[in-house]
Design a protein around this motif. Structure first.
Motif, mmCIF file in Angstrom:
data_model
loop_
_atom_site.group_PDB
_atom_site.id
_atom_site.type_symbol
_atom_site.label_atom_id
_atom_site.label_comp_id
_atom_site.label_asym_id
_atom_site.label_seq_id
_atom_site.Cartn_x
_atom_site.Cartn_y
_atom_site.Cartn_z
ATOM 1 N N TYR A 105 0.834 -1.205 0.000
ATOM 2 C CA TYR A 105 0.000 0.000 0.000
ATOM 3 C C TYR A 105 0.870 1.256 0.000
ATOM 4 O O TYR A 105 2.059 1.223 0.364
ATOM 5 C CB TYR A 105 -0.933 0.012 1.213
ATOM 6 C CG TYR A 105 -0.224 -0.055 2.543
ATOM 7 C CD1 TYR A 105 0.170 1.114 3.207
ATOM 8 C CD2 TYR A 105 0.077 -1.283 3.134
ATOM 9 C CE1 TYR A 105 0.825 1.048 4.422
ATOM 10 C CE2 TYR A 105 0.736 -1.352 4.346
ATOM 11 C CZ TYR A 105 1.110 -0.185 4.990
ATOM 12 O OH TYR A 105 1.786 -0.257 6.184
ATOM 13 N N GLN A 116 0.908 7.711 -4.004
ATOM 14 C CA GLN A 116 1.041 7.229 -5.378
ATOM 15 C C GLN A 116 2.395 6.533 -5.609
ATOM 16 O O GLN A 116 3.083 6.782 -6.586
ATOM 17 C CB GLN A 116 0.847 8.391 -6.373
ATOM 18 C CG GLN A 116 -0.531 9.036 -6.329
ATOM 19 C CD GLN A 116 -1.640 8.065 -6.720
ATOM 20 O OE1 GLN A 116 -1.453 7.219 -7.589
ATOM 21 N NE2 GLN A 116 -2.787 8.196 -6.067
ATOM 22 N N THR A 133 -5.364 10.064 -0.516
ATOM 23 C CA THR A 133 -5.581 8.883 -1.355
ATOM 24 C C THR A 133 -4.826 7.693 -0.773
ATOM 25 O O THR A 133 -3.651 7.817 -0.383
ATOM 26 C CB THR A 133 -5.103 9.135 -2.800
ATOM 27 O OG1 THR A 133 -5.807 10.246 -3.344
ATOM 28 C CG2 THR A 133 -5.351 7.919 -3.676
ATOM 29 N N THR A 189 -3.816 3.760 -1.784
ATOM 30 C CA THR A 189 -3.731 2.849 -2.923
ATOM 31 C C THR A 189 -3.058 1.558 -2.486
ATOM 32 O O THR A 189 -2.108 1.578 -1.698
ATOM 33 C CB THR A 189 -2.915 3.487 -4.070
ATOM 34 O OG1 THR A 189 -3.484 4.759 -4.401
ATOM 35 C CG2 THR A 189 -2.925 2.609 -5.307
ATOM 36 N N ASN A 225 -4.813 -0.503 -10.048
ATOM 37 C CA ASN A 225 -4.652 -0.532 -8.592
ATOM 38 C C ASN A 225 -6.006 -0.332 -7.880
ATOM 39 O O ASN A 225 -6.984 0.115 -8.505
ATOM 40 C CB ASN A 225 -3.636 0.506 -8.105
ATOM 41 C CG ASN A 225 -2.240 0.202 -8.606
ATOM 42 O OD1 ASN A 225 -1.784 -0.948 -8.595
ATOM 43 N ND2 ASN A 225 -1.537 1.237 -9.087
ATOM 44 N N THR A 261 -7.960 1.788 -5.154
ATOM 45 C CA THR A 261 -7.759 3.127 -4.585
ATOM 46 C C THR A 261 -8.984 3.555 -3.776
ATOM 47 O O THR A 261 -10.132 3.317 -4.203
ATOM 48 C CB THR A 261 -7.485 4.160 -5.680
ATOM 49 O OG1 THR A 261 -6.348 3.746 -6.454
ATOM 50 C CG2 THR A 261 -7.228 5.538 -5.097
ATOM 51 N N HIS A 280 -10.418 7.182 -1.909
ATOM 52 C CA HIS A 280 -10.251 8.630 -1.774
ATOM 53 C C HIS A 280 -10.859 9.079 -0.441
ATOM 54 O O HIS A 280 -11.958 8.651 -0.070
ATOM 55 C CB HIS A 280 -10.936 9.380 -2.928
ATOM 56 C CG HIS A 280 -10.229 9.226 -4.234
ATOM 57 N ND1 HIS A 280 -8.930 9.635 -4.429
ATOM 58 C CD2 HIS A 280 -10.642 8.714 -5.440
ATOM 59 C CE1 HIS A 280 -8.562 9.390 -5.654
ATOM 60 N NE2 HIS A 280 -9.588 8.828 -6.311
#
Length: 249
Positions: free
Chosen positions: A176, A180, A221, A223, A243, A245, A247
């Motif tokens: 994780y 990004q 975020t 991911t 991926n 994700t 938010h």
């Protein structure tokens, strides 16, 4: 020999109302039956019975007066009335009373630290639940690993993973990132022995996320991707290169 007669005068007493012992003497003639000497001994009259003082007697042990008995207290315990002897009340953070600062003006207390209750955070996924996809089984057999479901409760991510049973020795990891993939972390998933078939094994994970404001770098975020390793091979599930994700709202 000549005898001399001696005249004896008798004095009778007449007591006045001034009290016992206050008397007036008047001469009287003694009666034939009285001795002459008896007339000289005066005795006070008997005391008035209405003024006789009676000795007070103490109350016997255990006796109470009417006044005391009317103020006697009666003690009853709550369980005699069908109530609980102990009343326990549990407080949670959201139900604590709000006490105004003026209530502490007269108290010698250190300055109060005002702590704001944590605001509710919402993590919204950008992907549908994979197990609801019509090609879920095909993707599982092709990739050998596939995320089945994933949910977010406040700042906690939980999920279920399905893998094809290729080897007895295997491990599944959640990789994780909050930025990004500038940096990342990994969490080893837990094997679920009661949720497997001869061909499919099940793993799960639960990852608490840091608060966005307390993390070294604020994030909005989250991911992640999944990694499946065997002694001879490594397999990935990255949502077909998109991926998975969440938010932060």
């Amino acid at each position: 020999m000549a005898t001399t007669e001696m005249e004896i005068t008798d004095w009778s007493s007449s007591c006045t109302s001034s009290g016992i012992g206050s008397c007036t003497l008047t001469p009287t003639t003694p009666s034939p039956t009285e001795s002459p000497l008896d007339t000289y001994f005066l005795f006070p009259p008997p005391p008035d019975s209405s003024k006789t003082v009676k000795r007070a007697s103490s109350l016997r042990l255990g006796q109470t007066t009417e006044k005391e008995s009317s103020h006697k207290k009666l003690v009853r315990f709550a369980d005699c009335l069908g109530l609980d002897l102990v009343d326990v009340k549990t407080f949670i953070l959201d139900s604590l009373p709000l006490i105004p600062p003026r209530a502490y003006v007269d108290l010698d207390l250190p300055p109060l630290e005002i702590i704001s209750p944590p605001s509710s955070l919402l993590l919204l996924p950008t992907f549908p639940q994979p197990s609801t996809l019509p090609n879920f089984t095909d993707l599982l057999h092709t990739q050998k690993i596939k995320l089945a479901s994933c949910t977010a409760d406040s700042l906690t991510i939980t999920g279920v993973i399905k893998v094809v049973n290729l080897s007895f020795e295997k491990a599944v990891y959640l990789r994780y990132s909050y930025n990004q993939w500038l940096d990342f972390g990994e969490l080893q998933c837990t094997y679920a022995p009661h949720e497997h078939t001869p061909l499919i094994d099940t793993f799960s994970f639960c990852l608490p996320l840091p608060h966005p404001t307390t993390h070294p770098s604020p994030w909005t975020t989250f991911t992640f991707a999944l990694r499946y390793t065997t002694p001879t091979q490594t397999y990935w599930d990255n949502n077909t290169t998109l991926n998975y994700t969440f938010h932060l709202l």
